[in-house]
Design an enzyme around this catalytic site. Structure first.
Site, short mmCIF file in Angstrom:
data_model
loop_
_atom_site.label_atom_id
_atom_site.label_comp_id
_atom_site.label_asym_id
_atom_site.label_seq_id
_atom_site.Cartn_x
_atom_site.Cartn_y
_atom_site.Cartn_z
N GLU A 191 30.56 87.28 70.41
CA GLU A 191 30.68 85.88 69.98
C GLU A 191 31.96 85.25 70.54
OE1 GLU A 191 29.99 87.10 65.84
OE2 GLU A 191 28.54 85.46 65.72
N GLY A 202 31.24 90.13 66.73
CA GLY A 202 32.30 89.14 66.93
C GLY A 202 32.90 89.19 68.34
N GLU A 261 24.58 92.88 64.17
CA GLU A 261 24.83 92.59 62.75
C GLU A 261 23.68 92.95 61.82
OE1 GLU A 261 25.81 90.70 65.24
OE2 GLU A 261 27.83 89.94 64.85
N ALA A 285 33.77 92.23 64.68
CA ALA A 285 34.67 91.95 63.56
C ALA A 285 34.98 93.28 62.90
CB ALA A 285 33.98 91.01 62.58
N1 COA Z 1 35.17 97.44 62.92
C1 COA Z 1 36.07 98.36 62.50
N2 COA Z 1 36.32 99.49 63.18
C2 COA Z 1 35.65 99.70 64.33
C3 COA Z 1 34.69 98.80 64.81
C4 COA Z 1 34.45 97.61 64.06
N3 COA Z 1 33.60 96.68 64.46
N4 COA Z 1 34.16 99.28 65.97
C5 COA Z 1 34.79 100.47 66.18
N5 COA Z 1 35.66 100.73 65.20
C6 COA Z 1 36.54 101.90 65.05
C7 COA Z 1 35.79 103.12 64.55
O1 COA Z 1 35.65 103.07 63.14
C8 COA Z 1 36.68 104.21 65.03
O2 COA Z 1 37.80 104.30 64.17
P1 COA Z 1 38.34 105.74 63.62
O3 COA Z 1 38.68 106.48 64.89
O4 COA Z 1 39.50 105.39 62.77
O5 COA Z 1 37.17 106.34 62.91
C9 COA Z 1 37.20 103.70 66.37
O6 COA Z 1 37.03 102.28 66.33
C10 COA Z 1 36.43 104.23 67.56
O7 COA Z 1 35.04 103.95 67.39
P2 COA Z 1 33.89 105.06 67.46
O8 COA Z 1 32.72 104.58 66.66
O9 COA Z 1 34.43 106.41 67.09
O10 COA Z 1 33.55 105.05 69.02
P3 COA Z 1 32.16 105.46 69.72
O11 COA Z 1 32.45 105.52 71.18
O12 COA Z 1 31.58 106.65 69.05
O13 COA Z 1 31.16 104.23 69.42
C11 COA Z 1 30.56 101.89 69.25
C12 COA Z 1 31.42 102.97 69.97
C13 COA Z 1 31.00 100.54 69.76
C14 COA Z 1 29.07 102.12 69.56
C15 COA Z 1 30.78 102.01 67.72
O14 COA Z 1 32.20 102.01 67.47
C16 COA Z 1 30.18 100.90 66.90
O15 COA Z 1 28.96 100.89 66.72
N6 COA Z 1 31.02 99.96 66.39
C17 COA Z 1 30.57 98.90 65.53
C18 COA Z 1 29.88 97.83 66.32
C19 COA Z 1 29.37 96.75 65.40
O16 COA Z 1 28.47 96.94 64.62
N7 COA Z 1 29.96 95.56 65.53
C20 COA Z 1 29.52 94.41 64.81
C21 COA Z 1 30.39 94.18 63.65
S1 COA Z 1 29.85 92.74 62.77
#
Ligand code: COA
Length: 260
Positions: free
Chosen positions: A115, A112, A135, A66
């Protein structure tokens, strides 16, 4: 219908819905959830759609969760509403969809995203996929059905560990857990998913819709799955598909189901 965050295309009986926010790793914001609902509603009504495939744009993510930026300052009430609305609009809508929905998991499926994949009727992953429910690392719990569907798919102990550690598993571990049915290379993911869809489409769509209802009944409060199965089994006898299927078998030919 014009969409901003998704692409929906129908060809050869398959509607492929691609979540298309690759710069945000296809994170599900409010608009994307609404668009997915609208595209699914359209696919439900479109007689050309026999199977729906949901996937993510790009080579990195199915859906990385999400959109965290949307709910970071929510109150208790807003948090509860977010989960309730999302479950109704998308996650339960997918799970109870009358046509088969397959998630083609092409990279990160987190929060999400996992999910959504779990709400689909089954999952196929590419070998670069990583899945998890992170989460609790954000101080919240899965709110789009994850605490219910993950244990259903992988068992309570594995679900507890995945949710408590907030860790990710790779495609092969997901296969071993039964979270995904198949693993392919990224290049072959859609072709392979299309091939399975082709096998599904040879069968009666009416019977498949009945099977979805009967299987899902096992997981619904107040439903007796065996009773729903009996009812749906009986209903099949009133369909044109049943007449065609049995007739074709007796005449030693392939069935040509009218889908009624
Ligand atoms: N919500 C909002 N933005 C998200 C996102 C999320 N769940 N997951 C990734 N993004 C965005 C990042 O903020 C980033 O945006 P920016 O370039 O404007 O800063 C872009 O997507 C790329 O992500 P980034 O984190 O730079 O890539 P990465 O390869 O370094 O890491 C992940 C990849 C998936 C490990 C990391 O993005 C992450 O941990 N995301 C969140 C996962 C999460 O906790 N999801 C559960 C949500 S309830």
């Amino acid at each position: 219908m014009k969409f901003q965050n998704i692409i929906s295309e129908t060809a050869n009986g398959i509607t492929t819905i691609t979540i298309n926010r690759p710069s945000k790793l296809n994170a599900l914001n409010r608009e994307t959830i609404q668009e997915l609902h609208d595209a699914l509603e359209q696919a439900e009504e479109d007689s050309k759609t026999k199977v729906v495939i949901i996937t993510g744009a790009g080579e990195k993510a199915f859906v990385a969760g999400a959109d965290i930026s949307e709910f970071a300052d929510f109150s208790v009430e807003e948090g509860g509403n977010l989960a309730a609305k999302g479950q109704e609009l998308l996650f339960d809508f997918v799970a109870n969809f009358s046509k088969p929905v397959i998630a083609a998991v092409n990279g990160f499926a987190l929060g999400g995203g996992l999910e959504l994949a779990m709400a689909a009727h089954f999952r196929i992953a590419s070998d670069n996929a990583k899945m998890g429910l992170p989460e609790v690392s954000l101080g919240v719990i899965p709110g789009y059905g994850g605490t219910q569907r993950l244990p259903q798919l992988v068992g309570k102990g594995r679900a507890m560990e995945m949710i408590m550690t907030a860790g990710m598993i790779d495609a092969n571990q997901a296969l071993q857990y039964g979270l995904v049915n198949h693993v392919t290379t990224l290049e072959e993911l859609i072709e392979f998913t299309n091939k399975i869809s082709g096998k599904i489409m040879k069968n009666s769509s009416v019977a498949i819709a009945s099977a979805i209802r009967a299987i899902n009944a096992n997981y619904e409060d107040g439903e007796n799955g065996f009773e729903v199965e009996i009812e749906e089994f009986g209903n099949c006898f009133g369909t044109e598909d049943f007449k065609e299927g049995t007739q074709a078998f007796l005449e030693k030919r392939k069935a040509d189901f009218p889908g009624k």
